[in-house]
Design a protein around this motif. Structure first.
Motif, PDB file in Angstrom:
ATOM      1  N   ALA C 387      15.008   8.495  -0.252  1.00 40.93           N
ATOM      2  CA  ALA C 387      15.459   9.848  -0.565  1.00 40.93           C
ATOM      3  C   ALA C 387      14.386  10.867  -0.211  1.00 40.93           C
ATOM      4  CB  ALA C 387      15.816   9.948  -2.044  1.00 40.93           C
ATOM      5  N   LEU C 388      13.133  10.516  -0.508  1.00 43.88           N
ATOM      6  CA  LEU C 388      12.051  11.453  -0.208  1.00 43.88           C
ATOM      7  C   LEU C 388      11.952  11.714   1.286  1.00 43.88           C
ATOM      8  CD1 LEU C 388       9.121  10.568  -2.615  1.00 43.88           C
ATOM      9  CD2 LEU C 388      10.539  12.609  -2.549  1.00 43.88           C
ATOM     10  N   ILE C 389      11.978  10.624   2.059  1.00 47.00           N
ATOM     11  CA  ILE C 389      11.886  10.816   3.513  1.00 47.00           C
ATOM     12  C   ILE C 389      13.051  11.669   3.993  1.00 47.00           C
ATOM     13  CG2 ILE C 389      11.644   9.669   5.729  1.00 47.00           C
ATOM     14  CD1 ILE C 389      11.075   7.086   4.109  1.00 47.00           C
ATOM     15  N   VAL C 562       7.294   3.587   6.081  1.00 46.95           N
ATOM     16  CA  VAL C 562       8.675   4.045   6.209  1.00 46.95           C
ATOM     17  C   VAL C 562       9.463   3.206   7.205  1.00 46.95           C
ATOM     18  CG1 VAL C 562       8.022   6.391   5.648  1.00 46.95           C
ATOM     19  CG2 VAL C 562       8.216   5.715   8.023  1.00 46.95           C
ATOM     20  N   PHE C 563       8.759   2.440   8.015  1.00 51.88           N
ATOM     21  CA  PHE C 563       9.490   1.638   8.996  1.00 51.88           C
ATOM     22  C   PHE C 563       9.799   0.243   8.490  1.00 51.88           C
ATOM     23  CE2 PHE C 563       7.332   4.862  11.563  1.00 51.88           C
ATOM     24  CZ  PHE C 563       8.462   5.437  12.123  1.00 51.88           C
ATOM     25  N   GLN C 564       9.550   0.019   7.193  1.00 51.83           N
ATOM     26  CA  GLN C 564       9.888  -1.273   6.624  1.00 51.83           C
ATOM     27  C   GLN C 564      11.293  -1.239   6.060  1.00 51.83           C
ATOM     28  OE1 GLN C 564       6.964  -2.110   3.705  1.00 51.83           O
ATOM     29  NE2 GLN C 564       5.284  -2.147   5.186  1.00 51.83           N
ATOM     30  N   PRO C 565      11.943  -2.378   6.018  1.00 53.47           N
ATOM     31  CA  PRO C 565      13.247  -2.406   5.364  1.00 53.47           C
ATOM     32  C   PRO C 565      13.082  -2.372   3.849  1.00 53.47           C
ATOM     33  CG  PRO C 565      12.711  -4.566   6.227  1.00 53.47           C
ATOM     34  CD  PRO C 565      11.600  -3.654   6.638  1.00 53.47           C
ATOM     35  N   ALA C 566      14.124  -1.960   3.154  1.00 51.60           N
ATOM     36  CA  ALA C 566      14.077  -1.924   1.702  1.00 51.60           C
ATOM     37  C   ALA C 566      15.500  -2.006   1.165  1.00 51.60           C
ATOM     38  CB  ALA C 566      13.419  -0.642   1.211  1.00 51.60           C
ATOM     39  N   HIS C 567      15.583  -2.206  -0.139  1.00 50.43           N
ATOM     40  CA  HIS C 567      16.892  -2.187  -0.764  1.00 50.43           C
ATOM     41  C   HIS C 567      16.921  -1.051  -1.777  1.00 50.43           C
ATOM     42  CE1 HIS C 567      20.796  -3.712  -1.305  1.00 50.43           C
ATOM     43  NE2 HIS C 567      20.542  -4.938  -0.928  1.00 50.43           N
ATOM     44  N   THR C 568      18.113  -0.631  -2.157  1.00 49.64           N
ATOM     45  CA  THR C 568      18.214   0.545  -3.002  1.00 49.64           C
ATOM     46  C   THR C 568      19.083   0.267  -4.221  1.00 49.64           C
ATOM     47  OG1 THR C 568      20.099   1.225  -1.712  1.00 49.64           O
ATOM     48  CG2 THR C 568      17.991   2.170  -1.124  1.00 49.64           C
ATOM     49  N   LEU C 569      19.037   1.196  -5.168  1.00 46.82           N
ATOM     50  CA  LEU C 569      19.836   1.081  -6.382  1.00 46.82           C
ATOM     51  C   LEU C 569      21.321   1.017  -6.051  1.00 46.82           C
ATOM     52  CD1 LEU C 569      17.982   3.759  -8.505  1.00 46.82           C
ATOM     53  CD2 LEU C 569      17.828   1.300  -8.729  1.00 46.82           C
ATOM     54  N   THR C 570      21.737   1.944  -5.191  1.00 48.34           N
ATOM     55  CA  THR C 570      23.160   1.989  -4.869  1.00 48.34           C
ATOM     56  C   THR C 570      23.556   0.777  -4.030  1.00 48.34           C
ATOM     57  OG1 THR C 570      22.562   3.370  -3.014  1.00 48.34           O
ATOM     58  CG2 THR C 570      23.385   4.475  -4.968  1.00 48.34           C
ATOM     59  N   GLY C 571      22.695   0.458  -3.077  1.00 49.58           N
ATOM     60  CA  GLY C 571      23.015  -0.634  -2.164  1.00 49.58           C
ATOM     61  C   GLY C 571      23.170  -1.953  -2.895  1.00 49.58           C
ATOM     62  N   ILE C 572      22.305  -2.191  -3.873  1.00 48.52           N
ATOM     63  CA  ILE C 572      22.341  -3.484  -4.536  1.00 48.52           C
ATOM     64  C   ILE C 572      23.654  -3.650  -5.298  1.00 48.52           C
ATOM     65  CG2 ILE C 572      21.324  -2.968  -6.789  1.00 48.52           C
ATOM     66  CD1 ILE C 572      19.825  -5.715  -4.913  1.00 48.52           C
ATOM     67  N   ILE C 573      24.127  -2.575  -5.895  1.00 47.52           N
ATOM     68  CA  ILE C 573      25.400  -2.660  -6.617  1.00 47.52           C
ATOM     69  C   ILE C 573      26.506  -2.993  -5.630  1.00 47.52           C
ATOM     70  CG2 ILE C 573      27.072  -1.396  -7.994  1.00 47.52           C
ATOM     71  CD1 ILE C 573      24.836   0.334  -9.026  1.00 47.52           C
TER      72      ILE C 573
END
Lengths: 393, 262, 620, 262
Positions: C387-389, C562-573
């Protein structure tokens, strides 16, 4: 003029400043047009890749098969010459038999064959249900806010606060809510309540059991309705506010009650605007994926919602039985889970390998979806423009 | 005030405004207004803008109730002895019997016919024949019938400004009110249309009790039997129109009618 | 038309009074209608309350359930094993550093030989690929029982031969091989035949050459290679013991779960006697401590004997880093071993501990055969970082666009820009996500491989789907919201400021940037916040594009994180909810995440409103 | 340019309007205006509303340029001897040297200091001590220094109405303009604040040439040296204030004056 020319006391600024002014202006313009360019580029990309799937160069120019068939698994059969044939599952064996010795190998790619009729129908159903609910609730709410509410009424403050907050709730949270509320808890009439029923109220001839509607059009439609509710309320209220106060005063001065005033001299003039704005709501509802993921959508379904196997009626069935069956068939549409375009695109994008065969279905679906949504949005903008010109009071 | 003395004792006033104080929120706009209006009279309310004359006229049919925060501070307005702000008054009936014409002509964007019978329709009259009769009667009263009889079902917004305003008058008198309130009915019209409206008012005088707010002193002179002058929310003077314009009692009135009070 | 004489009509006063009303359910009709609308208007409030209610209903039990799970984790001794196991994970990281150093060193010597061999192999593979069909048919025919007719075989061989010749003729000599060798290889490859298992002679020679060089290299860097091996083997004994303990603990846990179902009270059957089942673990503490000590000594010894020199500067750096990190690691190991006796399986798990495990937990591990952990931090970091980016990218563009359209653009430009930007809102997020997968991912990766951009940290990037990619698309999604709100804010700046500034002789630019923008700044801030709210709550784009790696991003990479993958609150649901059974700890954990998301959205809204309110105050 | 020659001869007019016609689109607003504003004198423009006095004032610093379609159709406006519609006139420089104060006080939502320093800052002044000095000087001149010197960093919007208006004057004089235009500077203020502004004008007149538009005759008498009377877009009379009010030449002026003072 007739005075001696003196030194100009108002000489212009230094050219460096002027240059800076120009540069900054251009930077601002560039930044703005960058956004525009990115948008246009994305649309163009989808257009270029997707249009060939949806259109044909020969009559009827539209890829009828793509738009009227259900999705299916794509089989790619390779013969010994290295030629590749794309067929659907039912024709795969036939093709293999034809090739005989020449058959070499077969690859299957899920969801990528056939067309996208199922998702289109599902999305249409979901949107219909959600927009009916949202319009009813939203317009009623807007009427209260705009026509009845008085400033300083604490209820109004709370309602406005709630609308603002509702608009900010993430759509996936709506999905969770829909799952908890409609799929698992909403009341249904059943003869025997299921185990998971929260509580059941016996009504004698049947039981009102809070056991949920399961994943179906109704659950998804309700969930989507609440997603777009804030949009509808805000838009409707604006439309109602746009009706001149004079109409209300005149109507009241002629002895109309508050409701008559709303009914005859506010709503009729606000309706076109409300409908126009609600098209935007439709576009939004059609585009949401997260709320329907757990409430209505399936990744794959080989039947349309009304293609259901009902027990065949006896030949001498009364007209009433036929009628009853078609009614239950119709109502059954809403208790079926469906495929939906956005979820279909999600499946195509995330669940299958990216290759030249899946690309056809991907870009085709995205293109059709975007065209649908964009034409909705565009028609709303155009309609609003025309209405604004027509209803100038 | 001068008005009190000139009223013949025999006739009971139709509208009595008694010690009327009115405010929008904390901002008071009418101060202790006492005014009697007699049946079938034409009363003109004059005064500089913001003096409260519109507020007064709009509180006679309680249309100002629609304005948020508007409230009666004290005093009363009585029609035929009934206090308008008492709880047993039916506002809807009040408005059906006290017609109003607004400054900005505002027919609904519907047909001329529908505009003319709007009041009747909301009053629950459905009979087509009755409605047509009432439309014809009121349009004739408003001297509009000849101009529009062939196009009753065209949009009212297609009429000229003066016609629209006359349609608004027709709409108001279709309900056969006893009292007709007019809030600067000619302010948005050109002189010719204004003349026609004034003519109309002169025709209708005697049938209705008129209360007219106007900015135009000449107009007041031409059409009003009596004239009331307001200044800064107070009723300064109320008297026969001729008296007001020829021999005003109050120096303020004088400076206003001679045009010095902006 | 005359009005009817007033005598024929009722007196005016009587008309004004209220008539008897027909009551409707005890209230008159107008009130009923009003009530109907009022009740409808509260639907927004009701929905908000319902959302909270249903989220709570499904998620509320999470803490008890998770507490129960953690308790089992402790009772059964899994936690005991993890005390040693967790610091031991560092050993793997150190090992990999060592290995990388060694292979980099070896590579300096073996590089040429390997490239040449690989190039030759590549050529052979190309020919094989080209003639795949013919070869396959021939092999099938050869394997056939009964054997195919010799004529057919001959024909097939000829076909195969022809195809091979053709394919070999098309080969290009790669740069690693001399033209001479290339020609020779081409010739040899023409004879490539599935019936002959041997490699072409040149290829065989190249292979042998590589093996020789490799052996030489190993000899050259023998101390280093030995150190790697020694270090790798150092914890072997410890592992063996630990594995036995883990097995036992897992068995106990399996037994418990079997009895209890998931989180429910035991119904019948004898409960597991934890006091008894833990004995094999606790009794092994001495041995375990000894093994740990043994490991630390071994590791230390390896590190001491390890040469400081290596083949490349990079390898030297890796070695130095490994050496620097080792003492901490060993200390941690010793400390872990020392803390073993204090551990008790019967210590209850407090709710505070559970809450900490959820809200501050650094691991989200599900469907694990060992133990599920629901740590919130990796998801939160992912969400917030993305979100920050996104906001960082979107803010300048939307504010610039708002300023430009509001203050500088001509009417015609406005008519073009506004609809386009508003149209972005209509693009469904899933379509943008698809764009991220199909177009933007490759584009960003491609750009990151450009030579002159290599100064940017972590370029070239590894993953096509990463946070930056998702953030770009989210930024695009946030632009319309921010843009229209910011434009409103600019529009609301009183005109009198403009008058004053103009009258003082300010240029347009000065007026805009010194008066109008500052006056609108809290409105713009609110716009940014609301855009941020939109971005944090967005699901499909992050689900499709962010890469879905559940781990706290490695901030040691600097801005390149910022170029790393990540998971998110919304995505995990969205990703996991469809696959878990209702009522399980995992299900409840996902609803907990939903509750937190909901609260975050309320908070963001509240902040934005606070800004707007300040803005409105400043205006009046 | 005229500053040095004051001692010897009467200085040339700072602002000179010659034969000017001014239109908003097709509708003319000013006709054949001729006006010479004397150096370091206060000139008042009076007249009924809509007479064009504000438009005339805004012609002097070309604030009208911002209204699309507004333009001078004939004649010229000279400031310091220079036709301000010449192509080589830079608007920002013109407005720097012709300051303006508006009817409604409009300080920026910044600190008091920043408000006053704004004009200097946008003209490129960065030196802190120069700014400090200028702020102090202009606040002193506008009689605000003693009230505000301790809270220069407070938000200007927190000041009272009269203080805000004086701050606007301070802001306008911070750039040392030759001419100060005031567009009904006191119409939004209470009498006491008005009095303070008028006092201020007296003092400022020793250093600046002031043109003021006012509705208030008494104010014109109190503050101005010269008075110009405009009616329906024409300049009816322009004379030293004392003469103007005691012995007007034109009948129109006379009736206007009488109407207001009666």
């Amino acid at each position: 003029m007739n005075q001696p020319a003196t030194a100009n006391p108002f000489a212009g600024m230094k050219s460096r400043d002027a240059l800076r002014e120009t540069i900054v202006r251009w930077l601002l313009r560039l930044g703005t047009f960058f956004i525009v360019a990115v948008t246009v580029a994305i649309l163009a990309h989808i257009m270029v890749k997707g249009a060939p799937v949806a259109f044909r160069s020969t009559w009827p120019f539209v890829n009828v098969q793509f738009l009227t068939e259900l999705p299916s698994t794509l089989h790619v059969i390779e013969d010994v010459k290295g030629g590749r044939i794309e067929v659907e599952v039912n024709r795969a064996d036939q093709v293999k038999a034809q090739l005989g010795d020449a058959f070499h190998s077969e690859t299957t790619i899920s969801y990528s064959g056939g067309g996208i009729l199922g998702p289109i129908v599902g999305t249409a159903l979901l949107v219909t249900v959600s927009i009916s609910i949202a319009l009813f609730l939203g317009v009623a709410c807007a009427i209260y806010l705009s026509e009845y509410a008085r400033h300083g009424n604490p209820l109004i403050e709370w309602v406005r606060l709630a609308i603002l907050n509702l608009a900010g709730v993430p759509s996936v949270v709506f999905g969770l809510f829909g799952l908890g509320a409609f799929v698992l808890t909403a009341p249904v009439f059943v003869d025997v309540p299921a185990d998971r029923s929260v509580f059941a109220i016996p009504l004698g001839f049947t039981t009102l059991s809070f056991e949920g509607w399961d994943t179906c059009v109704l659950s998804g439609g309700f969930t989507l309705a609440f997603v777009i509710l804030p949009v509808i309320i805000t838009a409707s209220e604006q439309c109602l506010q746009a009706v001149p106060q004079g109409f209300r005063e005149t109507s009241m001065a002629l002895g109309a009650t508050r409701w008559q005033t709303i009914r005859y001299s506010v709503l009729p003039f606000a309706t076109p605007g409300i409908l126009t704005s609600s098209i935007l709501g439709i576009a939004r509802a059609a585009g949401e994926t997260a709320p329907i993921m757990f409430t209505a959508a399936l990744a794959f379904k080989d039947k349309l919602p009304w293609q259901k196997d009902l027990p065949p009626l006896p030949a001498d069935a009364s007209i009433f039985a036929h009628w009853e069956q078609s009614v239950s068939r119709f109502l059954g549409i809403f208790t079926e889970s469906v495929q939906a375009l956005p979820y279909h695109i999600y499946t195509l994008a995330a669940k299958i390998p990216q290759n030249e065969y899946s690309e056809r279905a991907q870009y085709g679906s995205v293109f059709v979806f975007l065209v649908l949504v964009a034409s909705l949005a565009a028609s709303s903008v155009l309609l609003r423009k025309r209405l604004r010109a027509k209803y100038r009071w | 005030m001068a008005a009190e003395t000139s009223v013949p004792a025999s006739e009971e006033p139709l509208i009595q405004v008694e010690k009327f104080n009115y405010a929008y929120g904390d901002h008071q706009v009418l101060f202790d207004v006492d005014l009697n209006m007699h049946s079938k009279d034409v009363l003109a309310l004059i005064g500089p803008s913001g003096c409260g004359k519109s507020t007064l006229i709009r509180s006679i049919n309680r249309i100002n109730d629609l304005v948020e925060s508007a409230r009666v501070v004290s005093g009363s307005i009585k029609i035929d002895g009934v206090d308008l702000y008492a709880s047993n008054v039916d506002v809807i009936n009040l408005r059906r019997n006290v017609g109003m014409v607004f400054q900005k002509y505002n027919p609904f964007p519907r047909s001329i016919f529908e505009n003319a019978v709007y009041g009747l329709r909301v009053a629950g009259i459905k009979d087509r024949h009755d409605l047509e009769e009432a439309a014809e009667r009121s349009l004739k009263s408003a001297a509009l019938w000849d101009e529009v009889k062939d196009r009753l079902h065209e949009m009212a917004t297609g009429l000229s400004g003066g016609q629209q305003q006359r349609l608004c008058i027709a709409r108001a008198i279709a309900l056969q009110p006893r009292i007709l309130l007019m809030d600067e009915p000619c302010a948005a019209l050109d002189p010719i249309a204004t003349a026609r409206i004034e003519e109309l008012i002169l025709q209708l005088r005697g049938q209705y009790t008129f209360v007219i707010v106007t900015h135009n002193m000449e107009q007041a002179k031409r059409i009003a039997d009596r004239t009331a002058f307001f200044y800064k929310g107070k009723l300064i003077e109320e008297d026969d129109t001729m008296t007001i314009f020829n021999h005003p009692n109050d120096p303020l009135t004088e400076s206003y009618i001679t045009g010095r009070l902006a | 038309m005359k009005a009817p004489a007033s005598t024929s009509r009722p007196s005016l006063g009587s008309l004004l009074l209220k008539k008897q009303q027909r009551p409707f359910l005890g209230i008159d009709k107008q009130r009923a209608i009003r009530l109907f609308f009022a009740s409808n208007s509260s639907v927004a409030i009701i929905v908000l309350v319902l959302i909270m209610l249903f989220l709570l209903r499904e998620g509320m039990d999470f803490l008890p359930t998770y507490r129960h799970e953690l308790e089992t984790y402790r009772r059964a001794g899994l936690e005991f094993c993890d005390i040693i196991n967790r610091p031991l994970a560092e050993h793997q990281a150190l090992c990999s550093k060592l290995r990388r150093a060694a292979s980099a060193s070896l590579n300096t010597l073996t590089h040429t030989a390997r490239t040449r061999r690989d190039a030759a192999y590549e050529l052979m593979r190309e020919v094989e690929e080209e003639t795949r069909l013919q070869r396959a048919i021939l092999s099938d025919a050869l394997a056939q029982i009964p054997a195919a007719s010799p004529e057919k075989l001959t024909r097939l061989r000829q076909e195969m031969r022809a195809a091979t010749t053709l394919a070999a003729a098309r080969l290009q000599t790669p740069a690693a091989l001399t033209p001479e060798e290339g020609r020779r290889l081409q010739r040899e490859l023409t004879l490539l035949n599935p019936e002959v298992p041997e490699l072409p002679p040149l290829l065989a020679a190249l292979s042998a050459d590589y093996i020789r060089v490799d052996r030489e290299a190993h000899a050259t860097f023998k101390p280093l290679v030995d150190a790697v091996e020694a270090f790798e083997a150092a914890p072997d004994a410890l592992h063996t013991l630990l594995d036995a303990m883990k097995k036992h603990a897992r068995e106990t846990k399996a037994h418990v779960t079997e009895l209890h179902g998931s989180g429910k009270e035991p119904s019948h059957s004898k409960p597991v006697d934890f006091d008894l089942s833990i004995v094999p673990l606790t009794s092994g503490i001495t041995e375990l401590t000894a093994k740990v000590e043994e490991y630390t000594l071994l590791a230390q010894k390896t590190a001491d004997t390890m040469p400081a020199a290596a083949g490349t500067p990079q390898a030297v750096a890796l070695l130095a880093e490994m050496r620097a990190r080792l003492p901490d690691h060993l200390a941690a190991m010793r400390q872990a071993a020392a803390s073993l006796p204090a551990w008790s399986h019967s210590k209850p798990v407090s709710y505070l501990e559970v809450a900490i495990a959820f809200f501050l937990g650094d691991a989200w591990i599900t469907n694990s055969s060992w133990q599920d952990f629901f740590g919130f931090v990796p998801l939160l970091t992912g969400s917030v970082l993305i979100a920050l980016i996104a906001v960082l990218i979107a803010t300048p563009f939307s504010v610039i666009a708002a300023i430009y359209t509001n203050q500088f653009a001509s009417e015609r430009e406005q008519e073009f820009i506004k609809p386009v930007i508003e149209f972005i809102q209509a693009i469904p997020s899933v379509v943008l996500g698809f764009i991220g997968i199909s177009l933007l991912g490759d584009a960003i990766k491609g750009v990151s491989e450009w030579g002159w951009l290599q100064w940017i940290p972590s370029f070239p990037i590894q993953e096509r789907l990463n946070m930056f990619n998702a953030a770009c698309l989210l930024a695009l999604m946030a632009v319309p919201t921010m843009y229209s709100l910011a434009e409103d804010a600019l529009n609301n700046v009183p005109r009198s400021y403009l008058d004053a500034s103009d009258a003082l002789g300010a240029t347009k630019l000065q007026t805009v940037f010194r008066v109008i923008v500052p006056a609108a700044k809290s409105g713009i801030a609110a716009a940014v916040l609301l855009g941020m709210g939109r971005v944090i709550g967005e699901t499909m784009v992050v689900l499709l594009v962010a890469g879905n790696r559940i781990a706290i991003p490695d901030f040691s990479a600097g801005p390149g994180v910022v170029f790393q993958p990540a998971h998110t609150l919304t995505g995990i649901i969205a990703q996991e909810l469809g696959e878990v059974s209702r009522g399980s700890a995992h299900w409840q954990a996902l609803f907990m995440v939903g509750i937190v998301l909901f609260l975050i959205s309320l908070l963001v809204n509240w902040c934005a409103r606070a800004f707007v309110r300040r803005f409105e105050l400043a205006k009046s | 340019m005229s500053a040095d020659s004051t001692a010897k001869t009467t200085p040339p007019p700072v602002v000179q309007v010659r034969d000017m016609d001014f239109c908003y689109g097709a509708s003319p607003a000013l006709f054949g205006i001729n006006l010479k504003v004397k150096y370091r004198r206060v000139t008042a423009l009076i007249g009924p509303s809509g007479c064009g006095k504000s438009t005339l004032l805004r012609c002097i610093n070309r604030m009208n340029d911002r209204v699309p379609s507004a333009r001078v159709t004939k004649g010229e406006v000279l400031v310091k001897g220079k036709n301000i519609h010449d192509a080589d006139v830079d608007l920002t420089q013109l407005r720097k040297q012709v300051g303006m104060v508006f009817q409604k006080s409009n300080p920026f939502p910044k600190s008091i200091y920043e408000n006053v320093a704004y004009g200097l800052r946008i003209h490129g002044e960065k030196n802190k001590s120069v700014l400090d000095e200028a702020v102090e000087r202009s606040l002193r001149q506008s009689a605000l220094w003693d009230e505000l010197k301790d809270r220069l960093n407070a938000n200007a919007l927190a000041l009272s109405g009269g203080q805000q208006q004086r701050l606007c004057i301070a802001r306008a004089i911070a750039t040392l303009p030759d001419v100060l235009l005031m567009d009904e500077p006191c119409s939004a203020l209470d009498p006491i604040a008005t009095l303070k502004i008028e006092e201020l004008m007296h003092r400022l007149a020793q250093e600046y040439t002031i043109v003021i538009v006012t509705h208030n005759m008494q104010q014109a008498v109190r503050v101005s040296d010269y008075t110009a009377f405009l009616h329906l877009g024409k300049l009816v009379e322009f004379a030293p204030t004392a003469e103007f009010f005691t012995n007007p030449l034109e009948k129109l002026t006379e009736s206007y004056l009488r109407g207001t003072f009666s």
